[in-house]
Write a protein that holds these residues in place. Structure first.
Motif: not given
Ligand SMILES: Nc1ncnc2c1ncn2[C@@H]1O[C@H](COP(=O)(O)OP(=O)(O)OP(=O)(O)O)[C@@H](O)[C@H]1O
Ligand SMILES: [Mg+2]
Length: 387
Positions: A338, A363, A370, A374-375
């Motif tokens: 992020r 999101k 996520e 981690q995105l």
């Protein structure tokens, strides 16, 4: 591939809950925990939550406590709380009718079935004739709730459960498909059944909407005066999506007769698309087969091409992205962290606060997800935006 081979491959990739272990990937932990609860806990209501297609019914199928009696009930009726509870009673009674030959339990089950059938046909006809006198729209729900004798349904449900426990000592009641209801509705239903389900020797496991897990996890919901979730559910289990490797294993196990049909790159793309959801993986795999009937082997390139075509067809029209959104999404496809994503966006002239806001909104809308901190752009969107 010839016609029969294609049929066989599509059959192997067909989406249906599993009931034999040879195709099952992972989930030992969840199944073992639930079996332990069924075996050791004195009583209680437990939830099994997870997004649609992640494997809730499959897990319920593998619950084999080894003690007492296991009863599986699949709800189908949805109109209102009364109808859902009536449906629960009806399905439970039907299960009992299948395996009891005589006795009070069978008599009560038969009585319950008759009651529900009569009650439902009566509410239906009243609802219909009501429409003649009441002009304009009349809601189905209100006509049903007005008439349905919910108290008698509770009594019968209570009687049946008591008789079951008396006979088998321990009852494992699995109630599937409650996860298709709205969260608020589910809470009301659970609250109204709380006392009936509170019996020594009765373990109830319900499939629940994801939203309930979130609230349960927060653990301090006071949704109304009569109680909070904690006091309705003893515990909840959340089915995490599978990992990319596990998704590939799901597909490979099913295609064991055709191990070379999908090459490893194609499997990778299928997993990328699915975001860990086995249903999505099976669906896109079938689409890939149907779109490439004459290919002997599916490569990564073929898979990508087909996935792009399909995602375009299904999702593009409902997705209008602004330039800024697209910039954020593209950055996320390159970086998962992020802070790094925000830094990269800042370098492109996007204000820090704006970047955070965009990330959060994307999101919330499910366009990015996520996983392990981690995105990641969701599989469906990834193939639309990637050039
Ligand atoms: N652990 C697993 N290993 C292999 N295949 C799985 C696994 N979990 C689920 N599947 C497959 O994924 C598909 C969806 O599973 P299932 O129907 O159990 O999901 P669900 O959560 O009950 O979905 P729904 O929300 O529609 O009720 C099925 O085809 C099933 O065979
Ligand atoms: Mg299911």
């Amino acid at each position: 591939m010839n016609e029969n081979e294609i049929r066989e491959i599509l059959q192997a990739l067909y989406d249906t809950p599993l009931s034999s272990k040879n195709l099952l990937v992972n989930r030992d932990e969840e199944i073992n925990s639930l079996n332990a609860i069924c075996f050791y806990q004195p009583k209680g209501v437990y939830g099994l939550c997870g997004e649609t297609g992640v494997g809730k019914t499959t897990i319920l199928n593998f619950i084999e406590p080894g003690v007492g009696k296991r009863v599986y009930v699949r709800l189908t009726e949805k109109e209102s709380k009364e109808i859902i509870i009536g449906d629960m009673l009806y399905k439970l009674a039907k299960e009992i009718e299948k395996h009891e030959e005589k006795g009070k339990l069978l008599t009560t089950a038969k009585k319950s079935i008759e009651f529900i059938i009569e009650e439902r046909s009566e509410t239906r006809s009243i609802g219909a004739s009501g429409g003649i006198f009441v002009s304009g729209n009349f809601s189905k729900t209100t006509t049903h709730t007005r008439k349905f004798n919910i108290y008698h349904a509770y009594e019968l449900l209570d009687d049946i459960l008591n008789l079951l426990i008396e006979k088998y000592n321990r009852i494992i009641l699995l109630i599937d498909e409650l996860d298709k209801e709205k969260k608020e509705e589910v809470l009301i239903i659970l609250d109204s059944l709380k006392n009936i389900f509170d019996k020594q020797g009765l373990i109830v496991i319900l499939s629940l909407p994801f939203a309930i897990y979130r609230e349960y996890a927060k653990d301090r919901l006071r949704w109304n005066e009569s109680g909070n979730l904690e006091n309705i559910l003893k515990d909840t289990y959340f089915l995490e999506p599978l990992s990319n490797e596990q998704i590939q294993e799901v597909i490979l196990k099913r295609l064991r007769k055709y191990p070379d049909f999908l090459d490893s790159d194609a499997l990778y793309e299928i997993a990328r698309y699915s975001d860990g959801n086995p249903r999505d993986a099976l669906w896109i795999s079938q689409q890939i087969v149907l779109n490439n009937l004459h290919k002997k082997r599916i490569t990564g390139n073929i898979a990508v091409k087909t996935i792009k075509k399909i995602t375009k067809k299904y999702f593009e029209n409902s997705l209008q992205l602004t330039d800024l959104q697209e910039a954020v999404l593209n950055t996320i496809t390159q970086y998962g962290n992020r802070n790094i994503i925000v830094k990269k966006l800042e370098e492109k002239g996007i204000k820090r606060q704006t970047a955070y806001t965009y990330i959060n909104r994307l999101k919330e809308n499910g366009l990015i997800i996520e996983r392990n901190g981690q995105l990641k752009v969701s599989g469906k969107i990834f193939y639309i935006i990637s050039k």
